[in-house]
Scaffold this motif. Structure first.
Motif, short mmCIF file in Angstrom:
data_model
loop_
_atom_site.label_atom_id
_atom_site.label_comp_id
_atom_site.label_asym_id
_atom_site.label_seq_id
_atom_site.Cartn_x
_atom_site.Cartn_y
_atom_site.Cartn_z
N LEU A 111 0.86 -1.17 0.00
CA LEU A 111 0.00 0.00 0.00
C LEU A 111 0.90 1.23 0.00
O LEU A 111 1.95 1.23 0.65
CB LEU A 111 -0.87 0.00 1.27
N THR A 112 0.50 2.27 -0.72
CA THR A 112 1.25 3.52 -0.67
C THR A 112 0.32 4.66 -0.26
O THR A 112 -0.87 4.66 -0.61
CB THR A 112 1.91 3.88 -2.02
N VAL A 113 0.86 5.60 0.49
CA VAL A 113 0.14 6.81 0.87
C VAL A 113 1.01 7.97 0.42
O VAL A 113 2.16 8.10 0.85
CB VAL A 113 -0.12 6.87 2.39
N ASN A 114 0.47 8.77 -0.50
CA ASN A 114 1.21 9.88 -1.09
C ASN A 114 2.52 9.43 -1.74
O ASN A 114 3.53 10.11 -1.67
CB ASN A 114 1.45 10.98 -0.05
N GLY A 115 2.47 8.22 -2.32
CA GLY A 115 3.62 7.68 -3.02
C GLY A 115 4.61 6.94 -2.15
O GLY A 115 5.52 6.27 -2.66
N ASP A 116 4.45 7.01 -0.82
CA ASP A 116 5.37 6.32 0.09
C ASP A 116 4.79 4.97 0.49
O ASP A 116 3.64 4.89 0.94
CB ASP A 116 5.59 7.16 1.36
N PRO A 117 5.59 3.88 0.35
CA PRO A 117 5.10 2.57 0.76
C PRO A 117 4.92 2.49 2.28
O PRO A 117 5.68 3.11 3.02
CB PRO A 117 6.19 1.60 0.28
N VAL A 118 3.91 1.74 2.70
CA VAL A 118 3.61 1.60 4.12
C VAL A 118 3.92 0.18 4.56
O VAL A 118 3.44 -0.78 3.96
CB VAL A 118 2.12 1.93 4.39
N ALA A 119 4.70 0.05 5.63
CA ALA A 119 4.97 -1.26 6.23
C ALA A 119 3.77 -1.64 7.08
O ALA A 119 3.45 -0.95 8.05
CB ALA A 119 6.23 -1.20 7.08
N GLU A 120 3.08 -2.72 6.72
CA GLU A 120 1.86 -3.12 7.42
C GLU A 120 2.02 -4.51 8.04
O GLU A 120 1.44 -5.49 7.59
CB GLU A 120 0.67 -3.12 6.45
N SER A 121 2.79 -4.57 9.11
CA SER A 121 3.08 -5.86 9.76
C SER A 121 1.86 -6.48 10.40
O SER A 121 1.86 -7.67 10.70
CB SER A 121 4.17 -5.67 10.82
N TYR A 122 0.80 -5.72 10.60
CA TYR A 122 -0.42 -6.22 11.24
C TYR A 122 -1.34 -6.97 10.29
O TYR A 122 -2.34 -7.52 10.71
CB TYR A 122 -1.20 -5.04 11.85
N LEU A 123 -1.06 -6.97 8.99
CA LEU A 123 -1.97 -7.60 8.03
C LEU A 123 -2.09 -9.10 8.24
O LEU A 123 -1.12 -9.77 8.56
CB LEU A 123 -1.51 -7.35 6.60
#
Length: 199
Positions: A108-120
């Motif tokens: 997932l990206t927010v404003n072009g920055d990838p997000v680390a989503e360890s909770y998925l």
């Protein structure tokens, strides 16, 4: 002779002891009242937020104003477009953000920055943050919300076509989930989502 007579000393001791017990009761009751004012218990209705919280879990949510919501928060909200009951989802975008999925590594990206989503649910290097690709511009005063169990969650992705933006107004939020209190085996504070930088 020095000191107070034994009877008087005993009376003073009993009075002080009674005052201490009374003060303890007032503080204890005050703590319960304060907790009831600041926090609200909820029962999680579905597995859309697993593994963070599962269907049937009892959670405590801090009562907050929609203006206090940050990316990464797990919030309780109610919106007629989403149905008649309270819902629990994670905030991944706030007003002015562009939320998209997925980058070349499935993130997932927010404003072009990838997000680390360890909770998925099912998070691994090989799994994508969403089975469907999307890009959404989040209007001011709105929130883009996703479930942690992306394979089984009705969230902003599925609402993109129904409501246009897939978002929820900030003022639809009534609480931020802080802890799981039941079952006892899952008891604990919900970790903050560090991948969003607390903004």
């Amino acid at each position: 002779m020095s000191g107070a007579p034994p009877r008087r000393a005993g009376r003073v001791g009993r009075t002080l002891s009674g005052l201490a017990v009374g003060l303890g009761c007032v503080l204890l009751l005050g703590g319960f009242v304060l907790a009831a004012v600041l926090y609200q218990p909820y029962t999680v209705p579905t597995d859309s937020m697993a593994p963070s919280v599962a269907a049937g879990d009892r959670v405590l949510a801090q009562r907050i104003d929609g203006g206090e919501v940050r990316r990464g928060d797990v919030v309780v909200f109610e919106d007629d477009d989403w149905g008649p009951s309270l819902m629990i989802k994670r905030v991944v975008g706030i007003g002015g953000d562009t939320v998209a999925c997925c980058d070349d590594r499935g993130r997932l990206t927010v404003n072009g920055d990838p997000v680390a989503e360890s909770y998925l649910a099912g998070d691994s290097e090989d799994s994508a943050a969403s089975a469907m690709n999307f890009t959404a511009e989040v209007p001011d005063g709105e929130l883009f919300l996703l479930g942690d169990n992306r394979m089984d969650s009705r969230d902003s992705r599925s609402m993109l076509t129904e409501t246009g933006t897939g978002t929820v107004p900030r003022d639809a939020v009534s609480g931020r989930v802080e802890a799981v209190v039941w079952p006892l085996g899952e008891f604990g504070v919900l970790p903050r989502a560090a991948g969003f930088g607390y903004s």
